[in-house]
Design a protein around this motif. Structure first.
Motif, PDB file in Angstrom:
ATOM      1  N   SER A 172      42.694   1.623 -18.521  1.00  0.00           N
ATOM      2  CA  SER A 172      42.404   0.233 -18.875  1.00  0.00           C
ATOM      3  C   SER A 172      42.212  -0.628 -17.634  1.00  0.00           C
ATOM      4  N   VAL A 173      43.011  -0.379 -16.612  1.00  0.00           N
ATOM      5  CA  VAL A 173      42.876  -1.134 -15.365  1.00  0.00           C
ATOM      6  C   VAL A 173      41.504  -0.904 -14.757  1.00  0.00           C
ATOM      7  N   TYR A 174      41.080   0.349 -14.684  1.00  0.00           N
ATOM      8  CA  TYR A 174      39.764   0.648 -14.122  1.00  0.00           C
ATOM      9  C   TYR A 174      38.651  -0.017 -14.930  1.00  0.00           C
ATOM     10  N   ASN A 175      38.741   0.040 -16.243  1.00  0.00           N
ATOM     11  CA  ASN A 175      37.709  -0.594 -17.065  1.00  0.00           C
ATOM     12  C   ASN A 175      37.655  -2.091 -16.829  1.00  0.00           C
ATOM     13  N   GLN A 176      38.805  -2.733 -16.690  1.00  0.00           N
ATOM     14  CA  GLN A 176      38.814  -4.169 -16.424  1.00  0.00           C
ATOM     15  C   GLN A 176      38.249  -4.463 -15.039  1.00  0.00           C
ATOM     16  N   MET A 177      38.548  -3.610 -14.068  1.00  0.00           N
ATOM     17  CA  MET A 177      38.014  -3.823 -12.724  1.00  0.00           C
ATOM     18  C   MET A 177      36.498  -3.716 -12.704  1.00  0.00           C
ATOM     19  N   PHE A 178      35.941  -2.780 -13.433  1.00  0.00           N
ATOM     20  CA  PHE A 178      34.476  -2.693 -13.512  1.00  0.00           C
ATOM     21  C   PHE A 178      33.903  -3.962 -14.132  1.00  0.00           C
ATOM     22  N   THR A 179      34.565  -4.500 -15.150  1.00  0.00           N
ATOM     23  CA  THR A 179      34.113  -5.740 -15.785  1.00  0.00           C
ATOM     24  C   THR A 179      34.199  -6.914 -14.814  1.00  0.00           C
ATOM     25  N   GLU A 180      35.263  -6.980 -14.044  1.00  0.00           N
ATOM     26  CA  GLU A 180      35.420  -8.061 -13.061  1.00  0.00           C
ATOM     27  C   GLU A 180      34.361  -7.968 -11.968  1.00  0.00           C
ATOM     28  N   LEU A 181      34.036  -6.765 -11.550  1.00  0.00           N
ATOM     29  CA  LEU A 181      32.968  -6.603 -10.561  1.00  0.00           C
ATOM     30  C   LEU A 181      31.621  -7.011 -11.146  1.00  0.00           C
ATOM     31  N   ASP A 182      31.399  -6.738 -12.432  1.00  0.00           N
ATOM     32  CA  ASP A 182      30.178  -7.203 -13.094  1.00  0.00           C
ATOM     33  C   ASP A 182      30.049  -8.717 -12.971  1.00  0.00           C
ATOM     34  N   TYR A 183      31.124  -9.416 -13.311  1.00  0.00           N
ATOM     35  CA  TYR A 183      31.117 -10.878 -13.277  1.00  0.00           C
ATOM     36  C   TYR A 183      30.773 -11.367 -11.866  1.00  0.00           C
ATOM     37  N   ALA A 184      31.468 -10.807 -10.876  1.00  0.00           N
ATOM     38  CA  ALA A 184      31.296 -11.267  -9.505  1.00  0.00           C
ATOM     39  C   ALA A 184      29.894 -10.990  -8.980  1.00  0.00           C
ATOM     40  N   VAL A 185      29.399  -9.789  -9.189  1.00  0.00           N
ATOM     41  CA  VAL A 185      28.072  -9.423  -8.671  1.00  0.00           C
ATOM     42  C   VAL A 185      26.985 -10.241  -9.360  1.00  0.00           C
ATOM     43  N   ASN A 186      27.086 -10.418 -10.665  1.00  0.00           N
ATOM     44  CA  ASN A 186      26.074 -11.204 -11.380  1.00  0.00           C
ATOM     45  C   ASN A 186      26.045 -12.639 -10.877  1.00  0.00           C
ATOM     46  N   ASP A 187      27.214 -13.224 -10.682  1.00  0.00           N
ATOM     47  CA  ASP A 187      27.270 -14.610 -10.214  1.00  0.00           C
ATOM     48  C   ASP A 187      26.716 -14.739  -8.795  1.00  0.00           C
ATOM     49  N   LEU A 188      27.152 -13.882  -7.898  1.00  0.00           N
ATOM     50  CA  LEU A 188      26.711 -13.990  -6.505  1.00  0.00           C
ATOM     51  C   LEU A 188      25.232 -13.658  -6.352  1.00  0.00           C
ATOM     52  N   THR A 189      24.730 -12.738  -7.153  1.00  0.00           N
ATOM     53  CA  THR A 189      23.306 -12.395  -7.090  1.00  0.00           C
ATOM     54  C   THR A 189      22.445 -13.587  -7.468  1.00  0.00           C
ATOM     55  N   LYS A 190      22.860 -14.327  -8.488  1.00  0.00           N
ATOM     56  CA  LYS A 190      22.116 -15.541  -8.872  1.00  0.00           C
ATOM     57  C   LYS A 190      22.078 -16.533  -7.714  1.00  0.00           C
ATOM     58  N   ARG A 191      23.165 -16.639  -6.994  1.00  0.00           N
ATOM     59  CA  ARG A 191      23.220 -17.577  -5.877  1.00  0.00           C
ATOM     60  C   ARG A 191      22.340 -17.102  -4.719  1.00  0.00           C
ATOM     61  N   VAL A 192      22.326 -15.804  -4.486  1.00  0.00           N
ATOM     62  CA  VAL A 192      21.460 -15.247  -3.444  1.00  0.00           C
ATOM     63  C   VAL A 192      19.993 -15.487  -3.806  1.00  0.00           C
ATOM     64  N   ASN A 193      19.632 -15.228  -5.041  1.00  0.00           N
ATOM     65  CA  ASN A 193      18.246 -15.412  -5.471  1.00  0.00           C
ATOM     66  C   ASN A 193      17.808 -16.874  -5.402  1.00  0.00           C
ATOM     67  N   ALA A 194      18.770 -17.768  -5.539  1.00  0.00           N
ATOM     68  CA  ALA A 194      18.460 -19.202  -5.472  1.00  0.00           C
ATOM     69  C   ALA A 194      18.554 -19.740  -4.044  1.00  0.00           C
ATOM     70  N   ASN A 195      18.816 -18.856  -3.077  1.00  0.00           N
ATOM     71  CA  ASN A 195      18.979 -19.266  -1.669  1.00  0.00           C
ATOM     72  C   ASN A 195      20.054 -20.334  -1.500  1.00  0.00           C
ATOM     73  N   GLU A 196      21.100 -20.211  -2.275  1.00  0.00           N
ATOM     74  CA  GLU A 196      22.180 -21.190  -2.233  1.00  0.00           C
ATOM     75  C   GLU A 196      22.999 -21.026  -0.948  1.00  0.00           C
ATOM     76  N   ALA A 197      23.266 -22.127  -0.283  1.00  0.00           N
ATOM     77  CA  ALA A 197      24.081 -22.088   0.934  1.00  0.00           C
ATOM     78  C   ALA A 197      25.528 -21.742   0.580  1.00  0.00           C
ATOM     79  N   THR A 198      26.160 -20.966   1.423  1.00  0.00           N
ATOM     80  CA  THR A 198      27.525 -20.543   1.138  1.00  0.00           C
ATOM     81  C   THR A 198      28.531 -21.673   1.367  1.00  0.00           C
TER      82      THR A 198
END
Length: 520
Positions: A172-198
């Motif tokens: 269960s821990v591993y499954n939740q970690m994969f889900t958390e990485l999904d959230y993080a990567v999806n969010d940061l990718t949108k910011r990268v694609n938008a050329n958002e300043a860090t």
């Protein structure tokens, strides 16, 4: 010895204390640094403040707690290091566990990582998700290590109201970690694609300087690592997660600057002090056998030669009966960087995936050789092309102090890739080189040794707990800790149930992903 001077009471902080602060949601949102939240919000400081303890405790950066948390556990069991100091009759090195050593990894993780990740979540989620996303990545990086030490852990229920917090199964821990990485990567990718300043540059203590793209790439690489951990227990999920990481538009680590390394000026690796100043830890006999057999040019980047044997890299065999201080004069560890993940490791992960028939954008041999080159590059060592052609294997170990500790070499694979070999032979080569490149981070090396059986390591000489942990089995996990038994008895009991009962709460019980089945 430094460790013998420490008081157990100084580190045995119960989980009840760590979690209770997270149940008081008003308290947790108060600033501990003397300013109001309104003042701190002027520069996101109320969100940034919790990141400091998180950065400092994925790999503990203070020497004495690091010695407890990792050096006297995974660094030794991985075959990287061995102690040149004498101990009491029983200790971790000889398979008699000491709770005062083993408790700190758990307590530190909940006090410094989980509590602060919850603070970021409460202050940033849905409002400043760039901070929340990076906190999730750091949380997964830190807590994946904890579940790989103990097995079931408190995770999904952490911080919920109440007085009892049950554990999650490791699956269960591993499954939740994969889900958390999904959230993080999806969010940061949108910011990268938008050329958002860090907004994270001033908070980031790594060489990434707050780059959303590099943090997303690290998250993908971390996903690939976790996917490989579970390949024997859930090969379908492992393949899916691994291919997701590699095929993502930002992808995984490929060049030297992709590695996640903390800034050297302020975040030095504590194992150097433990080895060179305290003289408590040395190069292992396994390192001498394998790297010495290969005449590996990276030896000089990893170790100081033995004072008692000028010009030689002389290692100590693990689990021996040390009756004097002579072994303190064997080779010393020289860790110049604090590294969470290397680019080389990612190439070796991809090499194993390719060996398994997954789409890793390269062949197993090419990725294996790229991993070796990346490791040489990381350490500023030349000669990778010649090293890749090495046909020598590990050498026998000779203890100049006592022939009782001598050992015949066991990890008999060359560096030169055996493209005509079996999958098992090629895997042993891949894991052996991943083991070398990962030094000195013994936690991941111990995990991969448990998962694959590679590299083959010398057995300990003196087993003081053979009825609990057979010598041929080696340590598979650490038992649940005393602070939990006292501070969270409901959780403690749930953990025992998840591993098969109270009598299974010992170092011989395999974790969820650590199956007895074949590698292929």
């Amino acid at each position: 010895m430094i460790i013998n001077k420490l008081k157990t009471s100084a580190i045995c902080i119960s989980l009840l204390t760590a979690v209770s602060c997270t149940n008081d949601f008003e308290s947790i949102n108060k600033n501990e640094y003397g300013a109001s939240n309104k003042d701190l919000e002027q520069d996101y400081n109320n969100i940034k403040a919790p990141f400091g303890p998180m950065f400092s405790n994925v790999l503990v950066l203070t020497a004495w707690p690091y010695q407890y948390q990792q050096n006297l556990q995974a660094d030794v069991w991985s075959g990287y290091m061995a102690s040149g100091s004498g101990f009491a009759t029983g200790n971790n090195h000889t398979y008699s566990f000491r709770d005062d050593w083993n408790v700190l990894a758990w307590d530190t993780a909940y006090r410094e990582i989980m509590a602060n990740a919850l603070r970021v979540e409460q202050r940033a989620k849905g409002k400043y998700d760039q901070f929340y996303s990076i906190s999730l990545i750091i949380k997964v990086a830190g807590m994946s290590r904890i579940t790989d030490i103990y097995g079931p852990i408190l995770y999904s229920k952490y911080g919920t109201p109440g007085t009892a917090w049950e554990y999650d199964s490791q699956e269960s821990v591993y499954n939740q970690m994969f889900t958390e990485l999904d959230y993080a990567v999806n969010d940061l990718t949108k910011r990268v694609n938008a050329n958002e300043a860090t907004l994270f540059e001033a908070t980031d203590v790594s060489i990434y300087k707050g780059s959303y793209e590099k943090w997303a790439r690290y998250a993908n690489s971390l996903r690939l690592r976790l996917a490989m951990h579970i390949v024997k227990i859930n090969p379908a999920l492992a393949k899916t997660q691994a291919e997701k990481a590699v095929s993502h538009p930002i992808g995984v680590m490929k060049v030297a600057s992709d590695a996640l390394i903390l800034n050297a000026a302020n975040y030095s690796n504590p194992v150097t002090a433990i080895s060179q100043v305290w003289t408590d830890i040395n190069m292992s006999a396994d390192m001498e056998s394998i790297m010495g057999g290969y005449n590996d040019p990276r030896l000089a980047a990893y170790f100081k030669t033995a004072p008692a044997y000028p010009g030689q890299y002389k290692g100590v065999r693990n689990g021996i009966d040390i009756v004097d201080a002579h072994y303190r004069d064997f080779a010393k560890v020289d860790a110049k960087q604090t590294v969470w993940m290397t680019t080389a490791e990612v190439y070796f992960l991809r090499a194993e995936g390719a060996l398994r028939g997954w789409n890793m954008s390269g062949t197993a041999q090419a990725l294996y050789e790229d991993g070796i080159a990346a490791s040489f590059n990381q350490h500023g060592v030349s000669g990778a092309a010649a090293y890749i052609e090495t046909t020598a294997v590990a050498k026998d170990y000779d203890d100049p102090t006592s022939t009782v500790n001598d050992a015949v070499a066991v990890n008999l694979v060359p560096v030169k890739y055996n493209a005509a070999g079996t999958n098992e032979q090629q895997l042993q080569q891949i894991i052996t080189q991943k083991w070398i490149c990962g030094f000195p981070e013994g936690q991941e090396a111990w995990t991969e040794w448990r998962r694959t059986g590679y590299p083959k390591l010398f057995k300990i000489v003196k087993n003081t707990s053979p009825d609990i942990i057979p010598t041929n089995l080696g340590v598979r996990r650490i038992n649940f800790v005393s602070s939990e038994k006292n501070g969270n008895p409901v959780g403690f009991a749930s953990g025992e149930k998840l591993i098969g009962g109270k009598d299974k709460d010992n170092g011989a019980t395999r974790l969820w992903w650590d199956t007895t089945g074949p590698n292929f």
